[in-house]
Structure formats: structure tokens, C-alpha cells
Design a protein around this motif. Sequence first.
Motif, PDB file in Angstrom:
ATOM      1  N   VAL A   7     -34.519  -7.614  18.476  1.00  0.00           N
ATOM      2  CA  VAL A   7     -35.696  -6.762  18.281  1.00  0.00           C
ATOM      3  C   VAL A   7     -35.255  -5.321  18.463  1.00  0.00           C
ATOM      4  O   VAL A   7     -34.618  -4.990  19.467  1.00  0.00           O
ATOM      5  N   GLU A   8     -35.594  -4.476  17.487  1.00  0.00           N
ATOM      6  CA  GLU A   8     -35.182  -3.074  17.563  1.00  0.00           C
ATOM      7  C   GLU A   8     -35.989  -2.335  18.635  1.00  0.00           C
ATOM      8  O   GLU A   8     -36.998  -2.827  19.135  1.00  0.00           O
ATOM      9  N   ASP A  10     -37.915   0.151  18.303  1.00  0.00           N
ATOM     10  CA  ASP A  10     -39.268   0.494  17.869  1.00  0.00           C
ATOM     11  C   ASP A  10     -40.173  -0.721  17.745  1.00  0.00           C
ATOM     12  O   ASP A  10     -41.318  -0.604  17.305  1.00  0.00           O
ATOM     13  N   LYS A  12     -39.616  -3.533  15.895  1.00  0.00           N
ATOM     14  CA  LYS A  12     -39.457  -4.321  14.673  1.00  0.00           C
ATOM     15  C   LYS A  12     -38.458  -5.449  14.905  1.00  0.00           C
ATOM     16  O   LYS A  12     -37.382  -5.223  15.462  1.00  0.00           O
ATOM     17  N   CYS A  13     -38.819  -6.629  14.463  1.00  0.00           N
ATOM     18  CA  CYS A  13     -37.926  -7.781  14.612  1.00  0.00           C
ATOM     19  C   CYS A  13     -36.831  -7.710  13.559  1.00  0.00           C
ATOM     20  O   CYS A  13     -37.107  -7.572  12.360  1.00  0.00           O
ATOM     21  N   ASN A  14     -35.604  -7.802  14.003  1.00  0.00           N
ATOM     22  CA  ASN A  14     -34.451  -7.696  13.113  1.00  0.00           C
ATOM     23  C   ASN A  14     -34.093  -9.074  12.560  1.00  0.00           C
ATOM     24  O   ASN A  14     -32.979  -9.564  12.723  1.00  0.00           O
ATOM     25  N   GLN A  16     -34.551 -11.550   9.026  1.00  0.00           N
ATOM     26  CA  GLN A  16     -34.893 -11.647   7.615  1.00  0.00           C
ATOM     27  C   GLN A  16     -35.001 -13.117   7.238  1.00  0.00           C
ATOM     28  O   GLN A  16     -34.124 -13.918   7.569  1.00  0.00           O
ATOM     29  N   ASP A  36     -49.274  -7.056   4.820  1.00  0.00           N
ATOM     30  CA  ASP A  36     -47.886  -7.008   5.271  1.00  0.00           C
ATOM     31  C   ASP A  36     -46.965  -6.253   4.328  1.00  0.00           C
ATOM     32  O   ASP A  36     -45.816  -5.971   4.688  1.00  0.00           O
ATOM     33  N   LYS A  38     -45.219  -3.219   2.185  1.00  0.00           N
ATOM     34  CA  LYS A  38     -44.917  -1.829   2.498  1.00  0.00           C
ATOM     35  C   LYS A  38     -45.960  -0.925   1.853  1.00  0.00           C
ATOM     36  O   LYS A  38     -46.620  -1.296   0.887  1.00  0.00           O
ATOM     37  N   GLN A 145     -53.375  -0.915  12.037  1.00  0.00           N
ATOM     38  CA  GLN A 145     -52.392  -1.783  12.671  1.00  0.00           C
ATOM     39  C   GLN A 145     -51.849  -1.129  13.940  1.00  0.00           C
ATOM     40  O   GLN A 145     -51.703   0.102  14.007  1.00  0.00           O
ATOM     41  N   ASN A 147     -48.957  -0.874  15.264  1.00  0.00           N
ATOM     42  CA  ASN A 147     -47.594  -0.350  15.388  1.00  0.00           C
ATOM     43  C   ASN A 147     -47.580   1.160  15.563  1.00  0.00           C
ATOM     44  O   ASN A 147     -46.680   1.709  16.203  1.00  0.00           O
ATOM     45  N   GLU A 151     -46.492   3.890  19.266  1.00  0.00           N
ATOM     46  CA  GLU A 151     -45.626   5.063  19.348  1.00  0.00           C
ATOM     47  C   GLU A 151     -45.867   5.865  20.624  1.00  0.00           C
ATOM     48  O   GLU A 151     -44.988   6.594  21.085  1.00  0.00           O
TER      49      GLU A 151
END
Length: 265
Positions: A7-8, A10, A12-14, A16, A36, A38, A145, A147, A151
Motif C-alpha cells: 500500500v502506497e 497516499d 493507494k493499493c499497489n 493490479q 471507479d 479515472k 469520495q 480519498n 489528504e
Amino acid sequence: RKRQRYVEKDGKCNVQHGNVRETYRYLTDIFTTLVDLKWRFSLLVFILAYAVTWLFFGLIWWFIAYCRGDLDHLEDHAWTPCVNNLNGFVSAFLFSIETETTIGYGHRVITDKCPEGIVLLLLQAILGSMVNAFMVGCMFVKISQPNKRAETLVFSSHAVVSLRDDRLCLMFRVGDLRDSHIVEASIRAKLIQSKQTQEGEFIPLDQTDLSVGFETGDDRLFLVSPLIISHEIDERSPFWDVSRHQLEKDDFEIVVILEGMVEAT
């Protein structure tokens, strides 16, 4: 040394997803799929949804005028067309926009001598309301959302292992920068580490709970000021048998998850 993160920083789950064969499942839940996406694809779908419906119904309005012969009687004032002042595809397209967006300029208006036009008007009004509800709902959910709210939730740059009340603890700090509080905030921690079972099975990303006060209720936070979250390294902790030198060499990751509701929304 540089390590690949699960998990980064920020959040985000790394990870794929690959070799997904049943891709039709994404279409069965089209609302979540659009949320979901972009932002550039979401805006593209948003624009296309309206443009396609406007063009589609504009083509039908023009086709009705063409079949009724309205385009052949443009200068005949005794002729009652389906839509007044509709003289081509461009005007039919503009009338479609005015109908679906309920602008109603008054220059082009449907007459009562066109039953097929009345039916089409009802269908476009109903479909337009459905498109508005669906697309505006997607945009609202995407904008709201959490996310972006995350921040202003700040974690300490480092975690430390130190004595606290004569007990060895793993500690880090978390704080909220906003005045609007996080309601019913709770925190939990997961240890991500490769593991081999007693039967010889290798688990590459095994998840183990790290207790941060679940038994005592300390995991439920009143996040008004920065708080220090503590994990006691006791017999139940996965770090109990780990030495300091082994801790520096082992390949593992601790993922901290803070959950709650935004007071304002």
C-alpha cells in the motif's frame, strides 16, 4: 533499501488485477464501474451520455418531420407541422436539447396534431430524467469520495519501538488538520508478511492483525488533537520473537487503516 510497497503512502493499493476472464461482471454493476473510472474517462462518459441521447432523439425528430412532409411545407402557412419552426436536422437537434434539458425557448414547439411527437416527447422527458439522475449521481459520488478527505489526515513519518509504562510498544502518531471532525473514528493495523505454514504451504501476502486497543476500546478515537497509537509487543504480538537486528532485515509491511464518517456530510 528500496522495497516494493503493498500500500502506497497516499493510501493507494499497489495491486493490479490480471487474467480477469469474467469481465462482464463489471458491466453488471455499471454504476460502481463508472465511479471507479479515472476522471478523464468519467468526464468522457458524462459528455457522451448527453451528446448521444441528444443526437439520437434529434435524429428521430427530424425523421418524423421528414416522414410527415413537414420539410416540404416550410413556407406553407396553412400546413400544421409536428414541430413549429423545425426546418432541418440542426433545428431538430436543438429542439432535442431544449426538450431534454427543459430549456423551452419557445421558438420551436410541438403541436397537438402530432400524436407520435407527443409520445416521443414523453419518452425523451422520462429518459432524460433517468440520464440526469444516473450521471449526476455518478459525479456526486465520485466528487465526494473520501480519498480527498484523507489528504488532511496526517500520519507520522516514522513508527518507533520504545518503552511506554514499562511495556515495549510499537507507536506512531495520527492527526486531523481540519476543524470538521471524524465521527466514530476507529483504527486498526495489519501486518503484511510472507508466511510458511506448518504443512509447508507458502502464503506470499499473509495478513495478521496488530492489536491497537480493540480489547480495551482504545481503537475508537476521539480525533480532536493528534493521538499516539500504540501496539503492545506481548506474547500475542507477531513481533514477540523478533529481535532488533531481525526486525531490520525482515521484509514486512504494516498497513494502518483509519475509518470514520465526516461530520459535515
